[in-house]
Write a protein that holds these residues in place. Sequence first.
Motif, mmCIF file in Angstrom:
data_model
loop_
_atom_site.group_PDB
_atom_site.id
_atom_site.type_symbol
_atom_site.label_atom_id
_atom_site.label_comp_id
_atom_site.label_asym_id
_atom_site.label_seq_id
_atom_site.Cartn_x
_atom_site.Cartn_y
_atom_site.Cartn_z
ATOM 1 N N LEU A 258 0.860 -1.173 0.000
ATOM 2 C CA LEU A 258 0.000 0.000 0.000
ATOM 3 C C LEU A 258 0.901 1.228 0.000
ATOM 4 N N GLY A 259 0.651 2.148 -0.922
ATOM 5 C CA GLY A 259 1.534 3.300 -1.011
ATOM 6 C C GLY A 259 0.810 4.562 -1.407
ATOM 7 N N PHE A 260 1.480 5.687 -1.176
ATOM 8 C CA PHE A 260 0.931 6.971 -1.593
ATOM 9 C C PHE A 260 2.042 7.836 -2.153
ATOM 10 N N ASN A 261 1.659 8.787 -2.984
ATOM 11 C CA ASN A 261 2.577 9.787 -3.522
ATOM 12 C C ASN A 261 1.847 11.122 -3.511
ATOM 13 N N TYR A 262 2.443 12.098 -2.829
ATOM 14 C CA TYR A 262 1.816 13.421 -2.727
ATOM 15 C C TYR A 262 2.738 14.452 -3.363
ATOM 16 N N ARG A 263 2.266 15.080 -4.445
ATOM 17 C CA ARG A 263 3.042 16.091 -5.151
ATOM 18 C C ARG A 263 2.991 17.411 -4.383
ATOM 19 N N LEU A 264 4.114 17.802 -3.822
ATOM 20 C CA LEU A 264 4.185 19.097 -3.164
ATOM 21 C C LEU A 264 4.156 20.220 -4.195
ATOM 22 N N ASN A 265 4.798 20.000 -5.328
ATOM 23 C CA ASN A 265 4.719 20.879 -6.494
ATOM 24 C C ASN A 265 5.154 20.042 -7.693
ATOM 25 N N ASN A 266 5.419 20.685 -8.825
ATOM 26 C CA ASN A 266 5.721 19.890 -10.011
ATOM 27 C C ASN A 266 7.155 19.391 -10.052
ATOM 28 N N LYS A 267 7.902 19.571 -8.960
ATOM 29 C CA LYS A 267 9.277 19.063 -8.899
ATOM 30 C C LYS A 267 9.543 18.194 -7.675
ATOM 31 N N ILE A 268 8.689 18.252 -6.685
ATOM 32 C CA ILE A 268 8.953 17.575 -5.415
ATOM 33 C C ILE A 268 7.752 16.718 -5.035
ATOM 34 N N ALA A 269 8.039 15.496 -4.578
ATOM 35 C CA ALA A 269 6.971 14.593 -4.152
ATOM 36 C C ALA A 269 7.352 13.930 -2.835
ATOM 37 N N PHE A 270 6.363 13.770 -1.995
ATOM 38 C CA PHE A 270 6.494 13.045 -0.738
ATOM 39 C C PHE A 270 5.807 11.705 -0.923
ATOM 40 N N PHE A 271 6.467 10.605 -0.541
ATOM 41 C CA PHE A 271 5.901 9.284 -0.790
ATOM 42 C C PHE A 271 6.111 8.369 0.408
ATOM 43 N N GLY A 272 5.343 7.324 0.441
ATOM 44 C CA GLY A 272 5.487 6.337 1.499
ATOM 45 C C GLY A 272 4.811 5.043 1.116
ATOM 46 N N SER A 273 5.222 3.948 1.762
ATOM 47 C CA SER A 273 4.609 2.651 1.459
ATOM 48 C C SER A 273 4.782 1.698 2.625
ATOM 49 N N TRP A 274 3.839 0.805 2.736
ATOM 50 C CA TRP A 274 3.939 -0.374 3.595
ATOM 51 C C TRP A 274 3.902 -1.573 2.671
ATOM 52 N N SER A 275 4.915 -2.421 2.771
ATOM 53 C CA SER A 275 5.014 -3.533 1.833
ATOM 54 C C SER A 275 5.549 -4.772 2.532
ATOM 55 N N GLN A 276 5.313 -5.906 1.899
ATOM 56 C CA GLN A 276 5.745 -7.194 2.434
ATOM 57 C C GLN A 276 6.623 -7.906 1.412
#
Length: 716
Positions: free
Chosen positions: A480-498
């Motif tokens: 399960l993951g997400f990607n959040y675009r702070l602007n058109n050059k920077i992204a914050f992301f995270g995931s939980w994986s097995q």
Amino acid sequence: MLSGFPRTVVSTVCLSMVSCSTLAATNKTVLSTSNDSKNIAEVIVVTGTRHQSELLSLTGNIDRISSDDIALVNAVHPSDILNRATGVHIQTNNGMETLPSLRSPVLSGPGAAGAFLFLEDGVATRAAGFANNNALSELNLAQAREIEIIRGPASAIYGSNAVHGVVNVLTKAPKNGGDVTLLAGPNDRYQLQGTIGSESDNQGVSASVQVVDDGGYRDDSDFRSLKLGLRHDYVNGDDHFKTVIAGFVLDQNTAGFVSSGDNGNECYSSIYSDETLYKDTNAMQKNCDSDAYREWSSVRVATSWQRELSADSSFTITPYFRLNQMEFSQHYLPSKAIEENSHYSVGMINNYHWQIDQDLAVVMGIDLEWTEGELTQTQQQPDSYSFGKARQQGLHYDYNVDASIIAPYIQTDWQLTEQLQLTGSVRFDATQYRYNNLIADGTTKADGSACVNSNNEPIACLFKRPSDNNDSFNNTSTKLGFNYRLNNKIAFFGSWSQGFRAPQTTDMYRLQNQQLVGEIEAEQLDSLELGLRGISNSLTYELVIYSMNKDNFFFRDDDGLNVTDGETSHKGLELSINYDLTEQFSVAVNYSYGQHEYEFDRASSGVIKGNKVDTAPEQMANVRFAWQPTDSSKLELEWLHMGEYYLDPANEHNYAGHDLLQLRASLALNPNTRIFARIENLTDEQYASRADFAFGTYRFFGGQPRALHIGAAISF
């Protein structure tokens, strides 16, 4: 999540996040929006999701080694090129033998096989239950288009063995013309490689070859390797076909460990202490296992058929075949037995991609594989008995295994808002082994007779053979993951994986007498990571913190005993920065900090909860300064830092670490001719490329002394 990290490291991370964001924002003021968008769109990766994706939109980490870097390095060993990546360390043993580390300790012995997954254009190079610690050697890294690396688990996409990381080598598409490269170095090392191809409007074909002949800097340590590649691309309307054929042959005289226990014998003599023996250059050049060798060959064939069903849907079917054969001496074990193993596989990767609407996409499919493998292990030395273990002359194991895998999966990508993207993947793997033992069951000799101790009394032999059996493993892995675009050059992301690793066939059927049949379970690893990624014309960076826990860890301790139910934890941070200071100067920084600890007690193995996992340096770094004074010339200085690490589970012995410098230069004489040179270990550092402590002694592979390589490349 950051508990256990030194305060200085956490502060460094926070400062790095601020400075990187500031740099990206500064660049944004001088670049037009259209140029930024184009630049970002051109950064495409394929490994993280099994289809092309923008790098900035990924919900997990990824590292890319570009074609320019690959051409500059002209790698002979996997470590030459892969150690440039963040959180990656490939230890070079001897010849083409290596041990990998990706967001993990450097794993060795039975526990290393299957902890990592190696791919070529998305197809695994070996069957899941038949992994080998040295499997990177099969890949033609020096002639790849790009190399993509995922750190941490990816089993929800790729299934078994994608526990600590994935390396995917992407082959070059055919084009008209070709190239030839010749590299020469010390100890009669020669590397010749070349590619030739042609293309038309709807098809292309190319052939590549790499030949390496290396005399080795240690006694009787020469090797020869051959890698062949063929690729054919064909387009017919909505149908796209790609066929890749790869072949590999290795003939190697192996130099094993130089062990402190050999001090004073006929192999070498030294005035250095046991723990600093690696600093004795003369001793490190000796080969105390002059009869050791490895003979290895493999063939892989894969054809990918992609059909565009509509503007919103397509499917891809990739049938493949692989054949692998190997024979080598187990010079690192007291028995020094000869192992012969082989397996061949047929399989098919199937997936269907459906863009349901502008904001929702689904990829679903099923992977199928059938494998037939066999193994024999034969001791040529006479019967021996020591430390309560009886090792018999003759066959230890002789068995074959049929294996099958059925694995359906589904992945969804949902653009919830203009800035927020969510990803979910789930995969179910059903693995079955059908094992057939061809000699006597149990802990006797091959003919059923008993081993004997020093008093000639009958006892159980060390090597244990289960009776014929069928074994099944069912594993579900999720991401399960997400990607959040702070602007058109920077992204914050995270995931939980097995991630999971079904027991390898050698784990299951090559047992020792203290083990119980059927006690091995699939390794399981849960991972949580958070990251920040930025891309612009002059700066790219990725910062990740992670926490992972692994159950049913299988490894061999320093007494040679197999542990089947270990638990470990892994926490750390990784930072990569590529920054163009000017048009001529650039810097690349790859840094990783990790704490890898045992989470269980096993007094007989020297394991105490909270101890550091052996061969797990906390800090590693690779820093490169590049200067390109003209369009036709380039100079690169590379610094590799290996931190201190423990050599045994009890944390009683350690290696101090080392720092190495590499210098590379390239000059284009004309548009078709380039000459280049590199100096490995510029300061002639005395170091150990591998160090451990086992069977009561320090054991080392001495590092490569200073070495100059020169070469030339011609394209046509």
